[in-house]
Design an enzyme around this catalytic site. Structure first.
Site, PDB file in Angstrom:
ATOM      1  N   CYS A  84      36.733  41.190  38.186  1.00 48.32           N
ATOM      2  CA  CYS A  84      37.477  41.049  39.560  1.00 48.32           C
ATOM      3  C   CYS A  84      37.023  42.123  40.470  1.00 48.32           C
ATOM      4  O   CYS A  84      36.748  43.251  40.119  1.00 48.32           O
ATOM      5  CB  CYS A  84      38.905  41.543  39.074  1.00 48.32           C
ATOM      6  SG  CYS A  84      39.913  41.886  40.444  1.00 48.32           S
ATOM      7  N   CYS A  89      40.619  40.725  47.108  1.00 47.11           N
ATOM      8  CA  CYS A  89      41.429  39.496  47.732  1.00 47.11           C
ATOM      9  C   CYS A  89      42.859  39.613  47.935  1.00 47.11           C
ATOM     10  O   CYS A  89      43.377  38.881  48.795  1.00 47.11           O
ATOM     11  CB  CYS A  89      41.041  38.179  46.845  1.00 47.11           C
ATOM     12  SG  CYS A  89      39.428  38.551  45.808  1.00 47.11           S
ATOM     13  N   THR A 120      45.805  45.830  41.675  1.00 42.61           N
ATOM     14  CA  THR A 120      44.607  45.618  41.539  1.00 42.61           C
ATOM     15  C   THR A 120      43.316  46.379  42.699  1.00 42.61           C
ATOM     16  O   THR A 120      43.790  46.173  43.790  1.00 42.61           O
ATOM     17  CB  THR A 120      44.025  44.027  41.815  1.00 42.61           C
ATOM     18  OG1 THR A 120      44.687  43.646  40.681  1.00 42.61           O
ATOM     19  CG2 THR A 120      42.582  43.813  41.342  1.00 42.61           C
ATOM     20  N   GLU A 155      43.256  48.256  37.704  1.00 41.66           N
ATOM     21  CA  GLU A 155      44.591  48.160  37.798  1.00 41.66           C
ATOM     22  C   GLU A 155      45.381  49.578  38.021  1.00 41.66           C
ATOM     23  O   GLU A 155      44.921  50.451  37.195  1.00 41.66           O
ATOM     24  CB  GLU A 155      45.290  47.324  36.929  1.00 41.66           C
ATOM     25  CG  GLU A 155      44.542  46.021  36.517  1.00 41.66           C
ATOM     26  CD  GLU A 155      44.774  44.863  37.742  1.00 41.66           C
ATOM     27  OE1 GLU A 155      45.522  45.130  38.308  1.00 41.66           O
ATOM     28  OE2 GLU A 155      43.953  44.266  37.858  1.00 41.66           O
ATOM     29  N   HIS A 181      46.809  33.469  47.388  1.00 41.62           N
ATOM     30  CA  HIS A 181      46.003  34.092  46.208  1.00 41.62           C
ATOM     31  C   HIS A 181      45.981  32.960  45.274  1.00 41.62           C
ATOM     32  O   HIS A 181      44.995  33.370  44.395  1.00 41.62           O
ATOM     33  CB  HIS A 181      47.098  35.290  45.833  1.00 41.62           C
ATOM     34  CG  HIS A 181      45.923  36.286  45.069  1.00 41.62           C
ATOM     35  ND1 HIS A 181      44.999  36.766  45.672  1.00 41.62           N
ATOM     36  CD2 HIS A 181      46.200  36.952  43.944  1.00 41.62           C
ATOM     37  CE1 HIS A 181      44.470  37.702  44.856  1.00 41.62           C
ATOM     38  NE2 HIS A 181      45.313  37.567  43.594  1.00 41.62           N
ATOM     39  N   TYR A 217      41.847  32.044  43.425  1.00 46.61           N
ATOM     40  CA  TYR A 217      41.718  31.948  41.856  1.00 46.61           C
ATOM     41  C   TYR A 217      40.917  30.993  41.683  1.00 46.61           C
ATOM     42  O   TYR A 217      39.908  30.904  40.695  1.00 46.61           O
ATOM     43  CB  TYR A 217      42.770  31.950  40.943  1.00 46.61           C
ATOM     44  CG  TYR A 217      43.592  33.361  40.854  1.00 46.61           C
ATOM     45  CD1 TYR A 217      43.506  34.186  41.813  1.00 46.61           C
ATOM     46  CD2 TYR A 217      44.371  33.655  39.703  1.00 46.61           C
ATOM     47  CE1 TYR A 217      44.030  35.564  41.555  1.00 46.61           C
ATOM     48  CE2 TYR A 217      44.783  34.742  39.273  1.00 46.61           C
ATOM     49  CZ  TYR A 217      44.899  35.711  40.254  1.00 46.61           C
ATOM     50  OH  TYR A 217      45.386  37.005  39.989  1.00 46.61           O
ATOM     51  N   CYS A 237      37.282  32.946  42.643  1.00 45.38           N
ATOM     52  CA  CYS A 237      36.738  34.115  41.762  1.00 45.38           C
ATOM     53  C   CYS A 237      36.801  33.862  40.237  1.00 45.38           C
ATOM     54  O   CYS A 237      35.698  34.272  39.709  1.00 45.38           O
ATOM     55  CB  CYS A 237      37.473  35.183  41.923  1.00 45.38           C
ATOM     56  SG  CYS A 237      39.212  35.499  41.216  1.00 45.38           S
ATOM     57  N   GLU A 254      45.189  38.538  33.667  1.00 42.74           N
ATOM     58  CA  GLU A 254      45.381  38.008  35.007  1.00 42.74           C
ATOM     59  C   GLU A 254      45.369  36.761  35.429  1.00 42.74           C
ATOM     60  O   GLU A 254      46.124  36.445  36.390  1.00 42.74           O
ATOM     61  CB  GLU A 254      44.209  39.016  35.882  1.00 42.74           C
ATOM     62  CG  GLU A 254      44.593  39.285  37.182  1.00 42.74           C
ATOM     63  CD  GLU A 254      43.596  40.287  37.958  1.00 42.74           C
ATOM     64  OE1 GLU A 254      42.432  39.496  38.196  1.00 42.74           O
ATOM     65  OE2 GLU A 254      43.838  41.388  38.107  1.00 42.74           O
TER      66      GLU A 254
HETATM   67 FE1  SF4 Z   1      40.323  40.012  41.538  1.00 39.29          FE
HETATM   68 FE2  SF4 Z   1      40.293  37.200  41.663  1.00 39.29          FE
HETATM   69 FE3  SF4 Z   1      42.490  38.522  42.610  1.00 39.29          FE
HETATM   70 FE4  SF4 Z   1      40.053  38.530  44.033  1.00 39.29          FE
HETATM   71  S1  SF4 Z   1      41.294  36.818  43.675  1.00 39.29           S
HETATM   72  S2  SF4 Z   1      41.596  40.309  43.487  1.00 39.29           S
HETATM   73  S3  SF4 Z   1      38.756  38.855  42.273  1.00 39.29           S
HETATM   74  S4  SF4 Z   1      41.714  38.467  40.583  1.00 39.29           S
END
Ligand code: SF4
Length: 482
Positions: free
Chosen positions: A100, A104, A191, A257, A292, A296, A299, A447
């Site tokens: 991660c 984001c 995060t 985290e 968000h 995902y 990422c 996550e």
């Molecule tokens: Fe982390 Fe993925 Fe969330 Fe970006 S979208 S903060 S990489 S978990």
């Protein structure tokens, strides 16, 4: 000011002077701490990508807010094409870091606040949108990281915020002043928090009349007085303290985290973007979740690319890469991973223009994307574990390689396909372990289930957005029912 490089970002954060409790101790040099520096490098990579010739076009975009070129991680997306570029950018970062990269949630929170404050102002005559634009233009010009801050502790889950034994279990306004408000409470699972310059706080859920004190959204620098950070642990995290890179799995990058406590923190009027308008909280939360959940699809896919690559490599090192069942399992992993990517792109492609001039991802497909993310990485991890073999859970530590007695045995008995270095094989196995059961599994698996809301939250949204009544009406027409 031009866009920062990764090195300039790290220097700026060091100058920011944050302090956190890490493993029970106050730490002042956070960028230099070995538990934290891998996560810092992951964020720094998002800066360097804006300078890398191969990726700078994807990572740079002209922002009408700041009237200059900015890093896409600070951009307010204005079209479906820009949302698609976001997903591609996130996939690239996931594949580059294998973890991660933390930027984001702030980007997605900012986009949600940008669009929702416009609507609050239009309906209520407030000036939240102007305030947010001013705040965000500064973030863009300084090329800063903002942490999106949403999840309250919530205490007894069967009770509303006003029914809790301790009202601070939901972050709230405890005092209203002529020039701002005082807030108290905490936000969990933050995060990348201590790698950030700014915080954007959002309410944690839809709120009702009588819950106005909990309906607050604001921006603050992370070094504001009264903000405290408690660094969270991750599986196998102390392997980062051992010095040699082999057992840590991912020797360069990692996630982060943090529990963030707001101990009577003053928020100036100019940084308040919602203050008591309970009827807009649901819209704000849903928007953030949609952005968000769609993220995902980028990422986690990038991290999936790393796991698939490592699995294919270990199969080759073990001499089983031509076995039909192994090839079939790797194809299945690719199929699952690309399905997630397709969902992220589809939610972007069907994105809608907002009255504020932004663009929001399709709500139904963003939730379908995230619900798939709660499942597919587990199946990809299961297949990786299957192909990698039991050594994944039993391999001796790197330090045993240096022991004059155990070292030669390990090199002798962990030999596999001809020409493969034993240490290289161990490195690949440790990377797979990192993602399926070690520190990297926090971002790739846990996550994936709970980040941006647990599966039940997506099920509720999918049920709401699916248009079931319209589908039934269609059947009625088809069958000429009354
Ligand atoms: Fe982390 Fe993925 Fe969330 Fe970006 S979208 S903060 S990489 S978990």
């Amino acid at each position: 000011m031009g866009l920062k490089t990764g090195r300039e970002y790290i220097d700026s954060l060091r100058a920011w002077g944050l302090e956190a409790q890490v493993m029970g101790q106050a730490v002042r040099d956070l960028p230099g701490h070995p538990l934290i520096s891998p996560s810092l490098r992951a964020v720094a990579a998002t800066y360097d990508c804006a300078h890398d010739e191969a990726t700078r076009a994807l990572f740079r975009v002209v922002s009408p807010l700041a009237d200059q070129e900015v890093n896409r991680f600070t951009h307010m997306h204005g079209s479906p094409e820009e949302l698609i570029s976001k997903v591609k950018m996130l996939r690239h970062c996931g594949g580059l870091t294998g973890c991660c990269f933390q930027r984001c949630a702030g980007m997605d929170a900012a986009n949600a606040v940008f669009n929702t404050t416009f609507e609050i102002d239009r309906e209520r005559g407030t000036e939240y949108h102007r305030r947010f634009r001013d705040f965000w233009a500064q973030v863009q010009r300084a090329d800063q990281v903002a942490a999106g801050c949403m999840t309250d502790p919530k205490g007894d889950r069967s009770k509303r915020p006003t029914e809790q034994a301790d009202l601070d279990l939901f972050l709230r306004v405890v005092e209203r002043k002529s020039d701002g408000v005082i807030v108290r409470g905490a936000k969990l699972h933050q995060t990348g928090m201590v790698n950030s310059h700014q915080i954007i706080v959002l309410p944690t859920m839809s709120l009702r009349q009588g819950e106005e004190d909990f309906a607050v959204c604001f921006g603050l620098p992370t070094n504001a007085p009264g903000v405290h950070f408690i660094y969270g642990r991750q599986a196998s995290d102390t392997r980062k303290l051992e010095g040699d890179g082999l057992d840590v799995g991912n020797p360069v990058f990692g996630g982060q985290e943090v529990m963030t406590v707001f101990d009577d923190v003053f928020v100036p009027q100019e940084r308040i973007f919602l203050n008591g308008e309970v009827e807009f909280c649901g819209r704000l939360v849903e928007r953030f979740a949609a952005y968000h959940r769609q993220s995902y699809g980028g990422c986690k896919v990038g991290v999936g690319d790393v796991l698939i690559g490592a699995t294919a490599l270990i199969a080759r090192m073990n001499g089983v890469d031509r076995a039909s069942h192994v090839r079939d399992k790797i194809v299945e992993m690719i199929h699952l991973n690309e399905t997630l990517f397709a969902c992220g792109l589809a939610a972007a492609a069907l994105g809608r223009a907002t009255p504020a001039g932004g663009c929001e991802a399709d709500l139904l497909l963003a939730n379908v994307c995230k619900l798939n993310v709660t499942r597919f990485p587990y199946e990809i991890a299961r297949l990786a574990t299957d192909v990698a073999g039991g050594l994944l859970g039993t391999m001796p530590p790197a330090r045993a390689l240096d022991d004059p007695v155990t070292g030669p045995y390990i090199r002798k008995y962990l030999a596999a396909a001809e020409g493969v270095e034993v240490v290289d094989r161990m490195k690949v196995l440790r990377l797979i372990e990192n993602l399926v059961a070690g520190a990297g599994s926090v971002a790739y698996l846990i996550e994936s289930v709970h980040g941006a809301g647990p599966p039940q939250a997506q099920r509720i949204m999918i049920g709401r957005q699916a248009g079931l009544e319209a589908k039934m009406a269609r059947v009625r027409r088809l069958l000429k029912l009354s």
